[in-house]
Design a protein around this motif. Structure first.
Motif, PDB file in Angstrom:
ATOM      1  N   ASP A   8       0.907  -1.378  -0.133  1.00 54.26           N
ATOM      2  CA  ASP A   8      -0.063   0.024   0.037  1.00 54.26           C
ATOM      3  C   ASP A   8       0.867   1.174   0.079  1.00 54.26           C
ATOM      4  O   ASP A   8       0.651   2.358  -0.739  1.00 54.26           O
ATOM      5  N   ASN A   9       1.963   1.186   0.676  1.00 54.76           N
ATOM      6  CA  ASN A   9       2.756   2.495   0.811  1.00 54.76           C
ATOM      7  C   ASN A   9       3.534   2.427  -0.337  1.00 54.76           C
ATOM      8  O   ASN A   9       3.775   3.857  -0.961  1.00 54.76           O
ATOM      9  N   GLY A  10       4.190   1.548  -1.143  1.00 54.22           N
ATOM     10  CA  GLY A  10       4.615   1.475  -2.409  1.00 54.22           C
ATOM     11  C   GLY A  10       3.893   1.961  -3.559  1.00 54.22           C
ATOM     12  O   GLY A  10       4.408   2.855  -4.227  1.00 54.22           O
ATOM     13  N   VAL A  11       2.748   1.676  -3.595  1.00 57.00           N
ATOM     14  CA  VAL A  11       2.087   2.046  -4.745  1.00 57.00           C
ATOM     15  C   VAL A  11       1.069   3.554  -4.438  1.00 57.00           C
ATOM     16  O   VAL A  11       0.315   3.850  -5.377  1.00 57.00           O
ATOM     17  N   SER A  12       1.299   3.970  -3.274  1.00 51.98           N
ATOM     18  CA  SER A  12       0.554   5.164  -2.924  1.00 51.98           C
ATOM     19  C   SER A  12       0.552   6.305  -3.776  1.00 51.98           C
ATOM     20  O   SER A  12      -0.457   7.218  -4.198  1.00 51.98           O
ATOM     21  N   GLY A  13       1.684   6.549  -4.269  1.00 51.59           N
ATOM     22  CA  GLY A  13       2.063   7.594  -5.176  1.00 51.59           C
ATOM     23  C   GLY A  13       1.829   7.414  -6.632  1.00 51.59           C
ATOM     24  O   GLY A  13       1.922   8.121  -7.495  1.00 51.59           O
ATOM     25  N   ILE A  14       1.343   6.175  -6.877  1.00 48.81           N
ATOM     26  CA  ILE A  14       1.251   5.930  -8.335  1.00 48.81           C
ATOM     27  C   ILE A  14      -0.172   6.181  -9.052  1.00 48.81           C
ATOM     28  O   ILE A  14      -1.262   5.818  -8.465  1.00 48.81           O
ATOM     29  N   THR A  15      -0.174   6.863 -10.029  1.00 46.95           N
ATOM     30  CA  THR A  15      -1.505   7.425 -10.399  1.00 46.95           C
ATOM     31  C   THR A  15      -2.124   6.553 -11.648  1.00 46.95           C
ATOM     32  O   THR A  15      -3.230   6.468 -11.847  1.00 46.95           O
ATOM     33  N   THR A  16      -1.091   5.883 -12.347  1.00 37.28           N
ATOM     34  CA  THR A  16      -1.683   4.869 -13.278  1.00 37.28           C
ATOM     35  C   THR A  16      -1.427   3.323 -12.978  1.00 37.28           C
ATOM     36  O   THR A  16       0.075   3.031 -12.800  1.00 37.28           O
ATOM     37  N   LYS A  17      -2.136   2.735 -12.662  1.00 32.17           N
ATOM     38  CA  LYS A  17      -2.165   1.438 -11.830  1.00 32.17           C
ATOM     39  C   LYS A  17      -1.925   0.412 -13.032  1.00 32.17           C
ATOM     40  O   LYS A  17      -2.439   0.372 -14.230  1.00 32.17           O
ATOM     41  N   ALA A  18      -0.948  -0.630 -12.412  1.00 27.37           N
ATOM     42  CA  ALA A  18      -0.754  -1.758 -13.486  1.00 27.37           C
ATOM     43  C   ALA A  18      -1.729  -2.569 -13.700  1.00 27.37           C
ATOM     44  O   ALA A  18      -2.603  -2.806 -13.049  1.00 27.37           O
ATOM     45  N   GLU A  19      -1.568  -3.181 -15.050  1.00 28.26           N
ATOM     46  CA  GLU A  19      -2.932  -4.322 -15.201  1.00 28.26           C
ATOM     47  C   GLU A  19      -2.363  -5.568 -15.070  1.00 28.26           C
ATOM     48  O   GLU A  19      -1.314  -5.727 -15.479  1.00 28.26           O
ATOM     49  N   GLY A  20      -3.466  -6.368 -14.885  1.00 29.57           N
ATOM     50  CA  GLY A  20      -3.297  -7.928 -14.844  1.00 29.57           C
ATOM     51  C   GLY A  20      -4.390  -8.516 -14.832  1.00 29.57           C
ATOM     52  O   GLY A  20      -5.630  -8.185 -14.766  1.00 29.57           O
ATOM     53  N   VAL A  21      -4.325  -9.782 -15.308  1.00 29.30           N
ATOM     54  CA  VAL A  21      -5.294 -10.700 -15.747  1.00 29.30           C
ATOM     55  C   VAL A  21      -5.310 -12.058 -15.197  1.00 29.30           C
ATOM     56  O   VAL A  21      -4.001 -12.684 -15.617  1.00 29.30           O
ATOM     57  N   TYR A  22      -6.158 -12.902 -14.477  1.00 34.46           N
ATOM     58  CA  TYR A  22      -5.925 -14.154 -14.096  1.00 34.46           C
ATOM     59  C   TYR A  22      -6.508 -15.089 -14.898  1.00 34.46           C
ATOM     60  O   TYR A  22      -7.759 -15.137 -15.109  1.00 34.46           O
ATOM     61  N   VAL A  23      -6.257 -16.047 -15.675  1.00 32.84           N
ATOM     62  CA  VAL A  23      -6.888 -17.280 -16.693  1.00 32.84           C
ATOM     63  C   VAL A  23      -6.588 -18.279 -15.873  1.00 32.84           C
ATOM     64  O   VAL A  23      -5.401 -18.872 -15.374  1.00 32.84           O
ATOM     65  N   ARG A  24      -7.517 -19.499 -16.302  1.00 31.13           N
ATOM     66  CA  ARG A  24      -7.446 -20.691 -15.496  1.00 31.13           C
ATOM     67  C   ARG A  24      -7.758 -21.690 -16.607  1.00 31.13           C
ATOM     68  O   ARG A  24      -8.691 -21.485 -17.464  1.00 31.13           O
ATOM     69  N   TYR A  25      -6.957 -22.579 -16.778  1.00 30.41           N
ATOM     70  CA  TYR A  25      -6.936 -23.647 -17.891  1.00 30.41           C
ATOM     71  C   TYR A  25      -7.721 -24.983 -17.595  1.00 30.41           C
ATOM     72  O   TYR A  25      -7.582 -25.477 -16.450  1.00 30.41           O
ATOM     73  N   THR A  26      -8.560 -25.459 -18.283  1.00 30.65           N
ATOM     74  CA  THR A  26      -9.376 -26.547 -18.230  1.00 30.65           C
ATOM     75  C   THR A  26      -8.776 -27.572 -19.313  1.00 30.65           C
ATOM     76  O   THR A  26      -8.905 -27.429 -20.426  1.00 30.65           O
ATOM     77  N   THR A  27      -8.436 -28.763 -18.603  1.00 32.38           N
ATOM     78  CA  THR A  27      -7.627 -29.486 -19.437  1.00 32.38           C
ATOM     79  C   THR A  27      -8.725 -30.386 -20.599  1.00 32.38           C
ATOM     80  O   THR A  27      -8.359 -30.761 -21.585  1.00 32.38           O
ATOM     81  N   SER A  28      -9.932 -30.659 -19.971  1.00 33.73           N
ATOM     82  CA  SER A  28     -10.780 -31.457 -20.756  1.00 33.73           C
ATOM     83  C   SER A  28     -11.215 -30.651 -22.088  1.00 33.73           C
ATOM     84  O   SER A  28     -11.460 -31.393 -23.104  1.00 33.73           O
ATOM     85  N   ASP A  29     -11.300 -29.404 -22.099  1.00 29.94           N
ATOM     86  CA  ASP A  29     -11.698 -28.721 -23.410  1.00 29.94           C
ATOM     87  C   ASP A  29     -10.483 -27.715 -23.811  1.00 29.94           C
ATOM     88  O   ASP A  29     -10.547 -27.305 -24.990  1.00 29.94           O
ATOM     89  N   ALA A  30      -9.344 -27.932 -23.079  1.00 34.47           N
ATOM     90  CA  ALA A  30      -7.926 -27.080 -23.722  1.00 34.47           C
ATOM     91  C   ALA A  30      -8.275 -25.708 -23.806  1.00 34.47           C
ATOM     92  O   ALA A  30      -7.945 -25.298 -24.788  1.00 34.47           O
ATOM     93  N   GLU A  31      -9.210 -25.147 -23.028  1.00 31.74           N
ATOM     94  CA  GLU A  31      -9.885 -23.869 -23.017  1.00 31.74           C
ATOM     95  C   GLU A  31      -9.439 -22.925 -21.810  1.00 31.74           C
ATOM     96  O   GLU A  31      -9.225 -23.661 -20.741  1.00 31.74           O
ATOM     97  N   PHE A  32      -8.978 -21.862 -21.898  1.00 33.11           N
ATOM     98  CA  PHE A  32      -8.906 -20.915 -20.698  1.00 33.11           C
ATOM     99  C   PHE A  32     -10.194 -20.129 -20.695  1.00 33.11           C
ATOM    100  O   PHE A  32     -10.763 -19.653 -21.395  1.00 33.11           O
ATOM    101  N   THR A  33     -10.277 -19.748 -19.251  1.00 33.18           N
ATOM    102  CA  THR A  33     -11.233 -19.041 -18.646  1.00 33.18           C
ATOM    103  C   THR A  33     -10.677 -17.734 -18.137  1.00 33.18           C
ATOM    104  O   THR A  33      -9.392 -17.933 -17.645  1.00 33.18           O
ATOM    105  N   ILE A  34     -11.239 -16.364 -18.145  1.00 33.81           N
ATOM    106  CA  ILE A  34     -10.801 -15.469 -17.502  1.00 33.81           C
ATOM    107  C   ILE A  34     -11.476 -15.224 -16.156  1.00 33.81           C
ATOM    108  O   ILE A  34     -12.678 -15.236 -15.934  1.00 33.81           O
ATOM    109  N   GLY A  35     -10.603 -15.009 -15.052  1.00 38.19           N
ATOM    110  CA  GLY A  35     -10.930 -14.501 -13.910  1.00 38.19           C
ATOM    111  C   GLY A  35     -11.744 -13.296 -13.646  1.00 38.19           C
ATOM    112  O   GLY A  35     -11.173 -12.028 -14.091  1.00 38.19           O
TER     113      GLY A  35
END
Length: 375
Positions: free
Chosen positions: A202-229
């Motif tokens: 919290d202290n380290g990012v307190s002065g950052i105005t443009t936040k970094a972006e991230g995405v969490y993805v989960r893989y399903t073996t049965s259909d070889a597809e990713f879903t998005i968190g």
């Protein structure tokens, strides 16, 4: 004897400004390193349980819960777990120690296992290895609500259930609750460390105005597809707890995860700087980060792709390690390798200072009174 009451008044006034705190044993969220004789715990379903002290024995079906107890140094109290917490299945050196020798009650996922689980725990009671008043901590699956009803009908009085934990702060609260149950201690170094890591971020990012972006993805073996968190998972919450923006979050659905490979690729095209966090399902399928780059990014090595570990997305203190990795991945220029190695724990440890100061003040006042009376 002549007493300088003006001087006494000054001393009393000085001592009165020393902060005094009293432990509210019913609220684990505001506790600090203080042993308590009794306390209450409200579980994830809103039910409250009263304890006269630490539970003598524990049932912890759920690897995250068992690892929490391990970090608290109380594995010798654990008498029963699920299959995934057994030493031969856990694949974790913390659960392969001599003092840890539990029996398995099977899996919590399947309701047809409930009768077996209740039978095993009843046998442990008959053998004197467990009491009906010892704590049973159930997590993760909705079936645990059905199992709790069965166990309570069998005579068990402290069956606590957490079916969903969706954010980092709630993980800290869960660890704090398990700490109370297992040790009878309000707060631990473990909880303080989890809070300290979050405070550092919290202290380290307190002065950052443009936040970094991230995405969490989960893989399903049965259909070889990713879903998005989307929302509602610890892994997704780590992005936000680390001061980032989850670009996979959408208002078009209330599902925890959505989409497929093509939707994932379109999202990445729309957010060229977003960090990709791969669920452990990708690793469990036998793939690597390099494989993901080759299959979905055309061999691009400029985008940050991070492989998450299963314990980071679980009910336990290892979430703090995941949070550090996520923060370092989102803000590499802010959080270097040693960013979390310094600094004092924040938040919960203040109570000890306040109580200690109050005790010193009382002792000083008693000493002054004694001296004045002798004079």
């Amino acid at each position: 004897m002549t007493v300088n009451w003006k001087a006494v008044a000054v001393l009393i006034t000085a001592i009165m400004v020393i902060p005094v705190c009293f432990v509210d044993s019913s609220d684990a969220a505001d506790a600090a390193d203080t042993n308590v004789s009794s306390f209450t715990i409200t579980d994830g379903t809103g039910r409250t349980f009263s304890f006269d002290g630490a539970s003598e024995r524990l049932v912890t079906p759920g690897k995250g819960t068992t690892l929490t107890v391990a970090e608290l140094g109380c594995l010798n109290k654990v008498v029963a777990v699920d299959n995934w917490s057994m030493p031969e299945n856990a694949n974790d050196e913390r659960l392969t120690v001599p003092e840890y020798n539990p029996v398995s009650i099977g899996s919590l996922f399947y309701s047809d296992n409930n009768g077996y689980a209740a039978g095993v725990l009843s046998q442990l009671v008959d053998q004197g290895r467990l009491s009906c008043d010892d704590a049973i901590i159930l997590t993760a699956y909705t079936n645990t609500l059905v199992l709790r009803d069965l166990l309570e009908k069998t005579g068990f009085t402290k069956v606590l259930v957490w079916t969903t934990i969706e954010d980092y702060d709630s993980i800290v609260d869960f660890v704090r609750a398990v700490s109370l149950i297992a040790t009878g201690t309000l707060n631990t170094d473990l909880v303080n460390e989890m809070n300290s890591i979050k405070a550092t971020i919290d202290n380290g990012v307190s002065g950052i105005t443009t936040k970094a972006e991230g995405v969490y993805v989960r893989y399903t073996t049965s259909d070889a597809e990713f879903t998005i968190g989307n929302t509602g998972s610890i892994a997704v919450s780590l992005i936000e707890a680390a001061g980032g923006v989850n670009v996979g979050k959408t208002d078009t659905t209330d599902q925890r995860r959505y989409g497929d490979n093509s939707m994932m690729l379109q999202l990445l095209a729309d957010h060229p700087n977003a960090v990709v966090f791969l669920d452990v399902t990708w690793k469990d399928a036998g793939y690597t980060v390099a494989d993901y780059r080759e299959k979905f990014l055309g061999g691009d090595t400029t985008r940050t792709v991070v492989q998450l570990e299963s314990e980071w997305n679980n009910y336990g203190p290892d979430a703090k390690e995941g949070l550090k990795v996520v923060a370092q991945s989102l803000y590499p220029s802010v959080f270097g390798e040693n960013s979390f190695d310094e600094g004092e724990p924040t938040g919960d440890n203040n109570l000890v200072l306040y109580v200690g100061a109050a005790c010193v003040g009382i002792i000083v006042l008693a000493g002054v009174y004694f001296v004045l009376m002798r004079r």
